[in-house]
Design a protein around this motif. Structure first.
Motif, PDB file in Angstrom:
ATOM      1  N   ASN A 263       0.649  -1.518  -0.093  1.00  0.00           N
ATOM      2  CA  ASN A 263      -0.498  -0.107  -0.150  1.00  0.00           C
ATOM      3  C   ASN A 263       0.515   0.997   0.345  1.00  0.00           C
ATOM      4  O   ASN A 263       0.498   2.326   1.083  1.00  0.00           O
ATOM      5  CB  ASN A 263      -0.583  -0.050   1.332  1.00  0.00           C
ATOM      6  N   ASN A 264       2.137   1.052  -0.230  1.00  0.00           N
ATOM      7  CA  ASN A 264       2.771   2.439  -0.441  1.00  0.00           C
ATOM      8  C   ASN A 264       2.992   3.373   0.701  1.00  0.00           C
ATOM      9  O   ASN A 264       3.247   4.306   1.028  1.00  0.00           O
ATOM     10  CB  ASN A 264       2.295   3.327  -1.332  1.00  0.00           C
ATOM     11  N   ASP A 265       3.064   1.986   1.791  1.00  0.00           N
ATOM     12  CA  ASP A 265       3.177   2.465   2.930  1.00  0.00           C
ATOM     13  C   ASP A 265       4.987   1.588   3.285  1.00  0.00           C
ATOM     14  O   ASP A 265       4.823   0.957   3.761  1.00  0.00           O
ATOM     15  CB  ASP A 265       2.528   1.983   3.795  1.00  0.00           C
ATOM     16  N   LYS A 266       5.536   2.373   4.367  1.00  0.00           N
ATOM     17  CA  LYS A 266       6.891   2.712   3.758  1.00  0.00           C
ATOM     18  C   LYS A 266       7.552   1.687   5.757  1.00  0.00           C
ATOM     19  O   LYS A 266       8.501   1.300   6.210  1.00  0.00           O
ATOM     20  CB  LYS A 266       7.550   4.148   3.834  1.00  0.00           C
ATOM     21  N   SER A 267       6.668   1.461   6.242  1.00  0.00           N
ATOM     22  CA  SER A 267       6.478   0.880   7.781  1.00  0.00           C
ATOM     23  C   SER A 267       5.656  -0.498   7.170  1.00  0.00           C
ATOM     24  O   SER A 267       6.181  -0.812   8.081  1.00  0.00           O
ATOM     25  CB  SER A 267       5.380   1.905   8.436  1.00  0.00           C
ATOM     26  N   LYS A 268       5.302  -0.494   6.371  1.00  0.00           N
ATOM     27  CA  LYS A 268       4.492  -2.547   6.367  1.00  0.00           C
ATOM     28  C   LYS A 268       5.717  -2.693   4.971  1.00  0.00           C
ATOM     29  O   LYS A 268       5.478  -3.177   3.626  1.00  0.00           O
ATOM     30  CB  LYS A 268       3.485  -1.999   5.912  1.00  0.00           C
ATOM     31  N   VAL A 269       6.986  -3.063   5.585  1.00  0.00           N
ATOM     32  CA  VAL A 269       7.826  -4.257   4.761  1.00  0.00           C
ATOM     33  C   VAL A 269       7.848  -5.487   5.403  1.00  0.00           C
ATOM     34  O   VAL A 269       7.925  -5.933   6.119  1.00  0.00           O
ATOM     35  CB  VAL A 269       9.449  -3.520   5.288  1.00  0.00           C
ATOM     36  N   TYR A 270       7.643  -6.387   4.522  1.00  0.00           N
ATOM     37  CA  TYR A 270       7.186  -7.949   4.426  1.00  0.00           C
ATOM     38  C   TYR A 270       9.133  -8.414   3.950  1.00  0.00           C
ATOM     39  O   TYR A 270       8.689  -9.638   4.692  1.00  0.00           O
ATOM     40  CB  TYR A 270       6.558  -8.758   3.592  1.00  0.00           C
ATOM     41  N   GLY A 271       9.635  -8.078   3.058  1.00  0.00           N
ATOM     42  CA  GLY A 271      10.973  -8.834   2.996  1.00  0.00           C
ATOM     43  C   GLY A 271      12.008  -7.686   2.348  1.00  0.00           C
ATOM     44  O   GLY A 271      11.427  -6.600   1.612  1.00  0.00           O
ATOM     45  N   VAL A 272      13.382  -8.290   2.110  1.00  0.00           N
ATOM     46  CA  VAL A 272      14.207  -8.138   1.404  1.00  0.00           C
ATOM     47  C   VAL A 272      14.942  -8.736   1.278  1.00  0.00           C
ATOM     48  O   VAL A 272      15.526  -9.640   1.736  1.00  0.00           O
ATOM     49  CB  VAL A 272      15.008  -6.560   2.740  1.00  0.00           C
TER      50      VAL A 272
END
Length: 515
Positions: A288-297
């Motif tokens: 959702n273009n939310d920088k705080s909702k990262v699911y993986g790198v």
């Protein structure tokens, strides 16, 4: 909208179809043949990802009912289909079944067909072919119009599944019972695939403007990604989370969901420390273009890395030569020393050739700067899938001797190397990390704070060889019958004397006479 290339792993859809538990590695991890990021992404998404005994059972097969539930969750993001339990259906064998709501929903939108008009057989195993047919409808194909029903449904399913990339890495029989891990792989591939629409009497996966349609992940799950070089990782002050930033100038727009001006490059609230991926091309998966909702790198498959020491690095024409192998350099390339652009350390042209000409093993000025000793670690990185190396990552160090150990500090005496690192003799635990069992008189390497997310420097115990110098020649000594290379910063050691010598990368970096 760019194609969400293959980085999205099996997500909530797959996990919710089974009884799971929260955990890390599975007890049967060695049996899982799909890519590791499948499991990693599940963890990052907060998805429960195994059976209660700690296993994944990758080779157990999936039932038709379980597949219906996976498709339902994929389409709706919801694991509860009870609202559909009482809907009418032509199937006479699903009422009262645990998956009734999932099956009825999938039937209502044309995703599934029964073995007959009245029989669904929910507890029979699903084949990869049947699962692929369900996913093709999820992509947007009309089962009737696309020929996914009727006498030729199997051959048409095979062709469309292959055309859309659903079969990639699905290494199992297409017509036999589908194992759990390959049901996961099918969904993994589908999430990454552009949806289709009917236009001009044919199905197409591009818009009127020629861009890819939204993928399944984008359309149904609001998943997005940015692919670029990981530039920085730092721990959030007062929290157990991390912040990461990508180098916008290195973005791979073909592997990034949004156009360059819209994609995100800075992220907060990242749950894992990805410092080990620094300067590699990575994909950040978020929602959702939310920088705080990262699911993986994840490091992409475009990265190639060559690691060695400065003593074995030189130029050969326009190529970098490391350990006697020559490597092409990208037209635009950069040098990082201890996490900073080389121009911040030395006012010079910041490119690999210039650095090697200054400090490489063929340079007239080699090893005159104490920070760049022979065993200094160097890494050449190519990040765009080519064999052109665009990054040289250099890690300098200092050699020191531990002189005292306190409850929350150690004292060290600087000996050789980068004296900007060992600028203090007292290293406190708030700012430095060291190994268990550190004790007085240990020889250690001291590395700058730019390689850890908490900005702490790192102290590592060095190998030490003790004995009499049996022989000496240019840049080599023989101790206890073994010859060792000697760094130019090490003292001259005469035959017959006894020494303790500290060794890094097979090279003597410091010696202290003992007799």
């Amino acid at each position: 909208m760019k194609n969400l290339k293959k980085i999205l792993a099996l997500v909530l859809a797959f996990a919710c179809a089974f009884t799971m538990f929260a955990g890390a590695a599975f007890t049967d991890q060695a049996d899982i043949k799909v890519e590791n990021e499948v499991v990693d992404t599940l963890i990052e998404l907060g998805v429960i990802n195994g059976y209660t005994d700690g296993s994944f059972k990758p080779n157990d097969t999936v039932t038709r009912a379980e597949m219906a539930k996976m498709i339902y969750v994929l389409r709706t993001g919801n694991s509860d289909a009870s609202a559909y339990n009482n809907d009418k259906t032509s199937f006479t064998d699903v009422n009262g079944h645990w998956a009734a709501g999932f099956i009825k929903y999938c039937q209502s939108v044309g995703i599934i067909a029964g073995q007959s008009a009245t029989k669904f057989a929910p507890d029979q195993t699903v084949t990869a072919q049947e699962a692929a047919k369900m996913l093709l409808v999820t992509l947007g194909y009309d089962a009737q119009k696309a020929g996914l029903v009727g006498i030729n449904w199997a051959s048409k399913t095979n062709a469309l599944a292959d055309e859309n990339g659903l079969l990639e890495d699905v290494n199992t029989s297409f017509t036999g019972p589908c194992p759990r891990q390959y049901a996961a792989q099918l969904i993994y591939n589908a999430i990454d695939t552009p949806t289709v629409v009917w236009r001009d009497d044919a199905y197409t996966n591009v818009t009127l403007l020629g861009d890819d349609n939204k993928t399944v992940g984008e359309k149904f799950m609001n998943l997005k990604k940015t692919t670029a070089v990981l530039e920085d990782v730092s721990k959030t002050s007062g929290k157990e989370t991390f912040e990461i930033s990508l180098d916008k100038d290195t973005v791979d727009e073909n592997k990034t969901t949004d156009d360059k001006g819209k994609a995100l490059y800075n992220f907060t609230n990242v749950k894992k420390d990805y410092s080990d991926l620094k300067y590699q091309m990575v994909t950040v998966l978020y929602k959702n273009n939310d920088k705080s909702k990262v699911y993986g790198v994840y490091a992409t498959k475009d990265n190639t890395q060559q690691t060695g020491i400065l003593k074995n690095l030189k130029m050969d024409g326009n190529k970098a030569k490391l350990d006697d192998t020559k490597y092409d350099l990208a037209d635009k390339n950069t040098v990082y020393v201890n996490g900073k652009s080389w121009t911040e350390n030395k006012k010079d042209s910041n490119n690999i050739k210039s650095f090697i000409d200054t400090y490489g093993n063929d340079s007239d000025t080699k090893y005159t700067n104490a920070a760049y000793m022979q065993p200094t670690e160097v890494k050449l990185l190519a990040t765009d899938g080519s064999t052109d190396y665009s990054i040289l990552n250099v890690k300098t160090f200092a050699v020191a001797k531990v002189t005292a150990v306190g409850s929350d500090y150690i004292n060290v005496s600087f000996k050789k190397g980068d004296n900007t690192i060992a600028s203090k003799s007292k290293l406190e635990s708030d700012d430095w990390d060291w190994y268990d069992g550190v004790k007085k008189n240990d020889y250690v390497s001291v590395v700058a704070d730019t390689y850890t997310s908490d900005d702490n420097g790192v102290v590592t115990k060095l190998d030490v060889v003790s004995g009499k110098i049996d022989g000496a020649r240019t840049h080599e000594v023989k101790i206890n019958g073994t010859w060792y290379k000697v760094a130019s910063t090490a003292p001259n050691m005469a035959t017959g004397d006894s020494y303790d010598v500290a060794i890094v990368g097979g090279v003597v970096v410091f010696g202290e006479m003992t007799a």
